[in-house]
Design an enzyme around this catalytic site. Structure first.
Site, PDB file in Angstrom:
ATOM      1  N   TYR A 138       7.758  75.950 -43.359  1.00  0.00           N
ATOM      2  CA  TYR A 138       7.993  75.878 -45.333  1.00  0.00           C
ATOM      3  C   TYR A 138       7.091  76.368 -45.825  1.00  0.00           C
ATOM      4  O   TYR A 138       5.827  74.445 -46.269  1.00  0.00           O
ATOM      5  CB  TYR A 138       8.907  74.416 -45.502  1.00  0.00           C
ATOM      6  CG  TYR A 138       9.528  73.953 -46.334  1.00  0.00           C
ATOM      7  CD1 TYR A 138       9.720  75.018 -47.391  1.00  0.00           C
ATOM      8  CD2 TYR A 138       9.546  72.603 -46.714  1.00  0.00           C
ATOM      9  CE1 TYR A 138       9.621  74.942 -48.777  1.00  0.00           C
ATOM     10  CE2 TYR A 138      10.053  72.799 -47.824  1.00  0.00           C
ATOM     11  CZ  TYR A 138      10.343  73.041 -49.420  1.00  0.00           C
ATOM     12  OH  TYR A 138      10.724  73.181 -50.090  1.00  0.00           O
ATOM     13  N   LYS A 166      10.525  79.183 -44.796  1.00  0.00           N
ATOM     14  CA  LYS A 166      11.105  79.691 -46.146  1.00  0.00           C
ATOM     15  C   LYS A 166       9.384  79.509 -46.667  1.00  0.00           C
ATOM     16  O   LYS A 166       8.731  78.498 -47.168  1.00  0.00           O
ATOM     17  CB  LYS A 166      11.648  77.592 -46.756  1.00  0.00           C
ATOM     18  CG  LYS A 166      11.687  77.754 -47.590  1.00  0.00           C
ATOM     19  CD  LYS A 166      12.698  76.224 -48.166  1.00  0.00           C
ATOM     20  CE  LYS A 166      12.598  75.947 -49.518  1.00  0.00           C
ATOM     21  NZ  LYS A 166      13.618  74.907 -49.486  1.00  0.00           N
TER      22      LYS A 166
END
Length: 297
Positions: A138, A166
């Site tokens: 992330y 992400k």
């Protein structure tokens, strides 16, 4: 696609954590998950930034993960937020997610302590080696103050259970570089609603979305349109959601999303936990206008 969304592709909701009287509101959380699934969300991501993971205790973190996985009951994948800037703590959270039955984990870049690219690599490598569960990196440099460089992402993509990222850098140039440098089966998900459609244009596979909290049907349909190659429909949906996307971050997130869900009657109370504060009257008026534009109220 044959009408079936591939696992970890599509519209995943960065789901909020409802509170009532200062505690996790389990009934509202269950209701919200059911609302998500009924409206086509492709996956649930509890205990992320939008889930206020930074202000959840370890026990609350596990409580929310367990309840999400139990409620979903295998109907869609669950990617559990399990990140920390303390590598040992991140391993503990990842082990907890695996024990709870999560399909994958989402692990944020170490924030505040500002590691080098080598430090970022070693952090994620240690987690991946300690816990055998599919893992999404992330990258959200606007919050962590460190950027996972595309070269570091590509290096981490060589570790078997690191399956995607992400990418919330907000920069299509960097997202393009990540997609170009990583293996074809490495899953790049947009971490910003605004870049969700263009990310799919350049090879992304979906989004972990804030607006999906309040308008899951629209984001799911937009994702499906991109996979079907219906770019006119995808573009139409992108601009249909544009004002609401702006309102989701007109005040510190997730306060606007939580208030919207309260106004919609999906959750009982839309208050964030301190140090986050409720939205002010001006933002509330603008939020209501955007909601009316989508027929949400």
């Amino acid at each position: 696609m044959g009408g079936v969304m591939e696992k970890f592709h599509g519209a995943y909701v960065a789901i909020i954590t409802p509170f009532i009287n200062g505690e996790v509101d389990e009934q509202s959380f269950v209701d919200l998950i059911e609302f998500q699934i009924a409206n086509g969300t492709h996956g649930i991501v509890p205990c992320g930034t939008t889930g206020e993971s930074a202000t959840l205790s370890f026990d609350e973190h596990k409580q929310v993960m367990d309840l999400a996985i139990k409620t979903v009951a295998g109907r869609v994948p669950v990617i559990a937020g399990a990140g920390a800037n303390n590598t040992l703590e991140a391993i503990d959270l990842s082990e907890s997610a695996k024990e709870s039955g999560a399909d994958a984990i989402l692990s944020v870049a170490p924030y505040y302590n500002k590691p080098s690219q080598e430090g970022i690599y070693q952090h994620f490598k240690a987690i991946a080696e300690a816990v055998d569960i599919p893992m999404f990196l992330y990258n959200v440099p606007g919050r962590t103050v460190v950027n996972i460089a595309p070269e570091t992402t590509a290096r981490l993509a060589g570790i078997d259970n690191i399956i995607g990222i992400k990418e919330a850098c907000g920069c299509l140039e960097q997202i393009s570089d990540v997609i170009r440098k990583c293996p074809e089966d490495f899953i790049v998900l947009s971490g910003d609603d605004f870049t969700s459609m263009p990310t799919n244009v350049i090879g992304g596979k979906g989004v972990i979305s804030v607006i999906s909290n309040v308008f899951p049907k629209g984001m799911a349909e937009m994702q499906e349109a991109t996979f079907a190659g219906d770019w006119d429909r995808a573009r139409q949906l992108h601009y249909q959601m544009y004002d609401m996307m702006k309102q989701m971050f007109a005040a510190p997130s997730p306060a606007p999303a939580k208030k919207a869900l309260e106004l919609m009657g999906v959750i009982r109370e839309g208050l964030p936990r301190i140090p986050m504060t409720p939205i002010d009257d001006d933002n509330l008026a603008n939020l209501k206008l955007a909601m009316k534009g989508l027929n949400l109220i």
